[in-house]
Motif scaffolding. Structure first.
Motif, short mmCIF file in Angstrom:
data_model
loop_
_atom_site.label_atom_id
_atom_site.label_comp_id
_atom_site.label_asym_id
_atom_site.label_seq_id
_atom_site.Cartn_x
_atom_site.Cartn_y
_atom_site.Cartn_z
N PRO A 188 -38.63 -19.43 -30.69
CA PRO A 188 -37.52 -18.45 -30.47
C PRO A 188 -38.33 -16.93 -31.12
CG PRO A 188 -36.92 -19.60 -32.18
CD PRO A 188 -38.01 -20.25 -31.80
N PRO A 189 -37.66 -16.13 -30.26
CA PRO A 189 -38.02 -14.74 -30.85
C PRO A 189 -37.76 -14.65 -32.44
CG PRO A 189 -36.57 -14.40 -28.85
CD PRO A 189 -36.59 -15.80 -29.51
N ALA A 190 -38.76 -13.69 -33.01
CA ALA A 190 -38.60 -13.63 -34.56
C ALA A 190 -37.17 -12.93 -34.83
CB ALA A 190 -39.63 -12.56 -34.82
N THR A 191 -36.55 -13.05 -36.12
CA THR A 191 -35.17 -12.78 -36.22
C THR A 191 -35.38 -11.31 -36.60
OG1 THR A 191 -35.00 -14.72 -37.55
CG2 THR A 191 -33.69 -13.05 -38.33
N VAL A 192 -36.37 -10.80 -37.20
CA VAL A 192 -36.73 -9.35 -37.21
C VAL A 192 -37.81 -9.13 -36.71
CG1 VAL A 192 -37.16 -7.43 -38.94
CG2 VAL A 192 -35.21 -9.15 -39.35
N ASP A 193 -38.05 -7.97 -35.84
CA ASP A 193 -39.35 -7.44 -35.15
C ASP A 193 -39.60 -6.02 -35.17
OD1 ASP A 193 -41.66 -8.64 -34.29
OD2 ASP A 193 -40.71 -8.42 -32.15
N GLY A 194 -40.81 -5.83 -35.10
CA GLY A 194 -41.32 -4.27 -35.03
C GLY A 194 -40.54 -3.29 -35.77
N ILE A 195 -40.37 -3.74 -37.01
CA ILE A 195 -39.84 -2.75 -38.01
C ILE A 195 -41.01 -1.67 -38.55
CG2 ILE A 195 -38.52 -2.19 -40.09
CD1 ILE A 195 -36.99 -3.74 -37.98
N ASP A 196 -40.75 -0.42 -38.16
CA ASP A 196 -41.37 0.72 -38.74
C ASP A 196 -40.77 1.50 -39.56
OD1 ASP A 196 -43.81 -0.15 -37.40
OD2 ASP A 196 -43.10 0.86 -35.55
N LEU A 197 -40.79 1.56 -40.82
CA LEU A 197 -40.02 2.65 -41.52
C LEU A 197 -40.96 3.41 -42.62
CD1 LEU A 197 -36.92 0.54 -42.90
CD2 LEU A 197 -37.04 2.56 -41.46
N HIS A 198 -40.76 4.66 -42.85
CA HIS A 198 -41.59 5.30 -43.51
C HIS A 198 -40.55 6.14 -44.57
CE1 HIS A 198 -45.28 7.88 -44.63
NE2 HIS A 198 -44.30 8.85 -44.69
N GLN A 392 -29.60 -7.03 -33.76
CA GLN A 392 -30.66 -8.31 -33.69
C GLN A 392 -31.96 -8.22 -34.18
OE1 GLN A 392 -30.12 -11.55 -32.27
NE2 GLN A 392 -27.79 -11.34 -32.24
N GLY A 393 -32.17 -7.56 -35.32
CA GLY A 393 -33.41 -7.40 -36.19
C GLY A 393 -34.30 -6.35 -35.39
N ASP A 435 -16.74 -8.96 -29.28
CA ASP A 435 -17.36 -9.40 -30.42
C ASP A 435 -17.88 -10.82 -30.05
OD1 ASP A 435 -17.78 -9.63 -33.12
OD2 ASP A 435 -16.05 -10.38 -33.51
N VAL A 436 -19.02 -10.82 -29.89
CA VAL A 436 -19.79 -12.24 -29.29
C VAL A 436 -20.68 -12.58 -30.22
CG1 VAL A 436 -21.04 -13.27 -27.37
CG2 VAL A 436 -19.24 -11.66 -26.97
N ALA A 437 -20.81 -13.83 -30.79
CA ALA A 437 -21.81 -14.26 -31.74
C ALA A 437 -23.13 -14.42 -31.06
CB ALA A 437 -21.23 -15.60 -32.47
N GLU A 438 -24.17 -13.89 -31.37
CA GLU A 438 -25.42 -14.02 -30.83
C GLU A 438 -26.49 -14.88 -31.76
OE1 GLU A 438 -26.62 -11.41 -27.62
OE2 GLU A 438 -25.94 -9.63 -29.05
N LEU A 439 -26.68 -15.97 -31.31
CA LEU A 439 -27.47 -16.82 -32.34
C LEU A 439 -28.94 -16.27 -32.25
CD1 LEU A 439 -26.15 -20.37 -31.54
CD2 LEU A 439 -25.81 -18.87 -33.47
N SER A 440 -29.55 -16.02 -31.13
CA SER A 440 -30.70 -15.11 -31.46
C SER A 440 -30.95 -14.32 -30.60
CB SER A 440 -32.03 -16.45 -31.26
OG SER A 440 -31.96 -16.87 -29.85
N PRO A 441 -32.11 -13.34 -30.76
CA PRO A 441 -32.24 -12.13 -29.84
C PRO A 441 -32.79 -12.86 -28.50
CG PRO A 441 -33.70 -11.85 -31.80
CD PRO A 441 -32.94 -13.52 -31.85
N PRO A 442 -32.54 -11.94 -27.39
CA PRO A 442 -32.95 -12.28 -26.17
C PRO A 442 -34.46 -12.44 -26.25
CG PRO A 442 -31.98 -10.01 -26.02
CD PRO A 442 -31.64 -10.47 -27.33
N ALA A 443 -35.24 -13.04 -25.39
CA ALA A 443 -36.57 -13.16 -25.44
C ALA A 443 -37.26 -12.03 -24.72
CB ALA A 443 -36.88 -14.33 -24.54
N ARG A 444 -36.61 -11.19 -23.65
CA ARG A 444 -37.22 -9.88 -23.06
C ARG A 444 -36.07 -8.85 -23.06
NH1 ARG A 444 -39.12 -11.07 -17.32
NH2 ARG A 444 -36.86 -12.13 -17.23
N GLY A 445 -36.39 -7.78 -22.72
CA GLY A 445 -35.52 -6.77 -22.50
C GLY A 445 -34.98 -6.06 -23.86
N CYS A 446 -33.71 -5.53 -23.53
CA CYS A 446 -32.96 -4.58 -24.66
C CYS A 446 -32.20 -5.86 -25.44
CB CYS A 446 -32.06 -3.72 -24.10
SG CYS A 446 -31.01 -3.05 -25.19
#
Ligand code: ATP
Ligand code: SF4
Ligand code: SF4
Ligand code: MG
Length: 496
Positions: A188-198, A392-393, A435-446
């Motif tokens: 499944p897609p990573a729970t948190v992904d592509g985080i850039d913070l400075h 979604q991370g 208010d929909v519970a989303e179990l995991s982020p979608p694999a593609r798109g937004c």
């Protein structure tokens, strides 16, 4: 029952409760610190202070024109969405159980107190607009409003040196088993992904997003409690931080401290405040005996508790006092970065205002950088220099607080801002997404494609949205162009 919930879930639950109460003619007693919630669900309000009812009346009157100084102080302690100032905390604290009091319990904190107030407990009397108040001077309560201005938060210079850098950080909880690996099953897609913070020195970055959006996960990765699956976390001096806390050097551990939502979970109930503070002072600075005690007292003074608290145990402290001890312990390590995870959500608005004030002072005095996680968008607005909105991370909007709370906004940020409750009985939150519970982020798109109220087509399901620069470091990830987003928020036609 809605404390600690994000704004959209909270608003949905409150609507549900209101509908149920109406349909079933059900009576409700609703206990809350949150005056925005009270405004939304209650017909009448009772305000309690030191174990006594001090004000009772219709919600509109109590929230618009309260006939008791304490209620007036509470209203002034609430941060407002459109307000950059920190709210003003009430001075002093309520008397503890069994503590001697003379006359009105609020007198030591009341700007209107007279000798008569201290002579005997005031009776409940009519206070106007159908209110009953335990105050001798309900007609004078308006006089208090003059000095309620809050302090300005300490900002951080744009060119301040870096304190912490996250580059492409990705975090997973799932661990594929041997069979999955042999079968090369899709993960499944990573729970948190592509985080850039400075994060800059002396800066506060606010992290907002609904429950499950990955806020705590990011803080845990920075603290070394959850090693990232990819990406790099680097300290301001360019040193890469080892992913696991066990691999970090004592000096690296000292520089990053975390404060949790519930101080009961992080303070050992068997230790005195002195022992709690002694641990980091011994470990990081080798302090002992008199020097250790003197530093512990200094820290307690900084969080406005002082030496009398040294011998108390957590069970003998109020919620706000415990959170101050947790702040003092974090600062005992002399950190450069403090991670705050929902640290004020269990506190009443006045204690919350005092804790925010305290963080603001510490930030100015020590150039400490904060990553501040909260469901409360007004609190984040009051304290943060820059804000990251997570869904979604994934960061869907990032920029200076004034820009993120202004226009244009990412469609998800607008959903969150519309759902914010205010202590105004005539203001209803607008619930613009299911208010929909989303179990995991979608694999593609937004990441927001399943709930977006303004989804612009199939492209949202297939292509990752571009990062659109709105100026001044404000970035929105959406397929909708910025001028169109702006127009949707202001109701104007988009520029051609
Ligand atoms: N130990 C775990 N194992 C598996 N999944 C987890 C674990 N901890 C969290 N998660 C999942 O990771 C996602 C992010 O969780 P996280 O706790 O970071 O959210 P959050 O934004 O802090 O939410 P909240 O506002 O409710 O505290 C959620 O979907 C959650 O279910
Ligand atoms: S009775 Fe006096 S001290 Fe108490 S709230 Fe009223 S004015 Fe203040
Ligand atoms: S990219 Fe599409 S789904 Fe995502 S926020 Fe923008 S319009 Fe909505
Ligand atoms: Mg969390």
């Amino acid at each position: 029952p809605t404390t600690g919930l994000d704004v959209t879930t909270q608003a949905h639950i409150l609507e549900l409760l209101r509908d149920l109460a109406r349909a079933r003619k059900m009576a409700m007693v609703y206990v809350s610190h949150d005056l925005g919630v009270i405004a939304r669900v209650c017909d009448r309000v009772q305000v309690l202070y030191a174990g006594e009812t001090v004000l009772e009346g219709p919600t509109r009157a109590v929230l618009r024109d309260p006939a008791h100084p304490y209620a007036r102080g509470l209203l002034a302690s609430i941060p407002r969405l459109g307000q950059r100032d920190l709210p003003r905390a009430l001075d002093g604290r309520p008397p503890g159980p069994g503590e001697p009091r003379e006359g009105c319990a609020f007198a030591p904190r009341c700007a209107l107190a007279t000798e008569d107030c201290r002579a005997a407990t005031p009776p409940m009397i009519a206070g106007g607009a159908d209110q009953m108040t335990r105050c001798l001077y309900p007609d004078r309560v308006d006089e208090i409003t003059g000095d309620q201005a809050g302090t300005s938060p300490h900002g951080c210079a744009e060119r301040s040196p870096c304190a912490l850098d996250l580059a492409g950080v990705s975090i997973r909880y799932d661990r594929p088993g041997l069979l999955d690996r042999l079968r090369r099953a899709a993960r499944p897609p990573a729970t948190v992904d592509g985080i850039d913070l400075h994060l800059r020195q002396g800066e506060t970055i606010g992290l907002v997003g609904e429950s499950g959006s990955g806020k705590s996960t990011i803080l845990k990765a920075i603290a070394g409690l959850l090693p990232p699956a990819a990406g790099q976390i680097t300290l301001g001096d360019g040193t890469p931080l080892p992913a696991a806390v066990e691999a970090r050097r004592p000096d690296q551990l000292r520089r990053i401290q975390m404060i949790f939502q519930n101080p009961d979970d992080s303070l050992n109930p068997r230790q005195s405040v002195a022992e709690i503070l002694a641990q980091p002072l011994r470990l990081y600075f080798g302090l002992t005996d008199k020097a250790l005690r003197a530093r512990a007292v200094e820290l307690l003074d900084t969080v406005r508790l002082g030496a009398p608290y040294l011998d108390r145990r957590p069970g003998q402290l109020s919620g706000g006092e415990k959170q101050r001890v947790a702040v003092a312990r974090a600062f005992a390590a002399g950190p450069e970065i403090v991670l705050c995870d929902e640290i004020t959500s269990a506190l009443d608005v006045s204690v919350q205002a005092a804790v925010l004030d305290l963080l603001n002072d510490l930030k100015a005095a020590h150039k400490t950088a904060f990553v501040f996680v909260s469901h409360d968008l007004t609190v984040v607005r009051a304290l943060s220099d820059r804000v990251a909105v997570l869904y979604q991370g994934r960061i869907c909007e990032f920029g200076p607080a004034s820009a993120v709370y202004g226009s244009p906004s990412h469609p998800y940020t607008s959903v969150l801002l519309n759902a914010v409750l205010t202590p105004d009985p005539d203001h209803a939150p607008r619930l613009t997404a299911e208010d929909v519970a989303e179990l995991s982020p979608p694999a593609r798109g937004c990441p927001f494609q399943r709930r977006c109220p303004v989804k612009c087509g199939d492209i949202c399901d297939t292509d990752a949205p571009p990062a659109r620069e709105a100026g001044d470091g404000h970035v929105i990830r959406c397929h909708i162009p910025l001028d169109e987003l702006c127009a949707r928020q202001t109701g104007e036609a988009p520029k051609s």
